[in-house]
Design an enzyme around this catalytic site. Structure first.
Site, PDB file in Angstrom:
ATOM      1  N   SER A   1      36.001   3.991  -0.112  1.00  0.00           N
ATOM      2  CA  SER A   1      35.153   3.238  -0.672  1.00  0.00           C
ATOM      3  C   SER A   1      35.205   2.165   0.790  1.00  0.00           C
ATOM      4  CB  SER A   1      35.201   2.433  -2.389  1.00  0.00           C
ATOM      5  OG  SER A   1      33.795   1.386  -2.014  1.00  0.00           O
TER       6      SER A   1
ATOM      7  N   TYR B   1      39.212  -2.619  -8.557  1.00  0.00           N
ATOM      8  CA  TYR B   1      38.872  -1.516  -7.549  1.00  0.00           C
ATOM      9  C   TYR B   1      39.280  -1.136  -6.560  1.00  0.00           C
ATOM     10  CZ  TYR B   1      34.393   1.694  -5.993  1.00  0.00           C
ATOM     11  OH  TYR B   1      34.244   2.763  -5.295  1.00  0.00           O
TER      12      TYR B   1
ATOM     13  N   LYS C   1      41.085   1.809  -3.833  1.00  0.00           N
ATOM     14  CA  LYS C   1      40.495   1.865  -2.866  1.00  0.00           C
ATOM     15  C   LYS C   1      41.444   1.974  -1.348  1.00  0.00           C
ATOM     16  CE  LYS C   1      36.976   4.353  -5.515  1.00  0.00           C
ATOM     17  NZ  LYS C   1      37.614   5.826  -5.769  1.00  0.00           N
TER      18      LYS C   1
END
Length: 135
Positions: free
Chosen positions: A23, A36, A40
């Protein structure tokens, strides 16, 4: 884990490629998506590490999508909000799952990307990394 299994079952003997999906969050920071983003970023680094370890028989690359119209990101693009966010992107639209699939096909095709490994393709419609981090 998946790459290790694929290596043991096929890639070690036959070669091939791995395409990880990361991402743009792995390339930026966010006050609300820190964990998160860290995962990533780790996947982006793992992509580079695996490319170094599994080459030359196996190429390993990643895709770092921005805002893609998936169920996971529905709250960020549903209704008028999506149209408003899309106008700020140079391409004037949000990403579609087919955009990610096309990028993965490109990276998997030796004829198109046979000399690309350890790289992360940013797929964000021309947005500034982190721009599409709508809160």
């Amino acid at each position: 884990f998946w790459t290790q299994l694929a290596w043991q079952r096929s890639l070690k003997e036959n070669g091939g490629c791995v395409v990880n999906i990361s991402s743009v969050g792995g390339l930026a920071t966010s006050p609300i998506l820190g964990v998160y983003d860290i995962t990533k970023a780790a996947l982006i680094h793992l992509t580079k590490q695996l490319a170094a370890e599994l080459g030359p028989k196996v190429r390993v690359n990643a895709i770092a999508p921005g805002l893609i119209k998936t169920d996971f990101a529905r709250v960020l693009w549903e209704g008028d909000r999506g149209e408003q966010v899309a106008t700020a992107y140079p391409l004037g639209r949000l990403g579609e799952p087919a955009d990610v699939a096309s990028a993965a096909l490109f990276l998997a095709d030796d004829a198109c990307s046979g000399w690309i490994t350890g790289q992360t393709m940013v797929l964000d419609g021309g947005g500034i990394i982190g721009f599409n981090r709508v809160g």
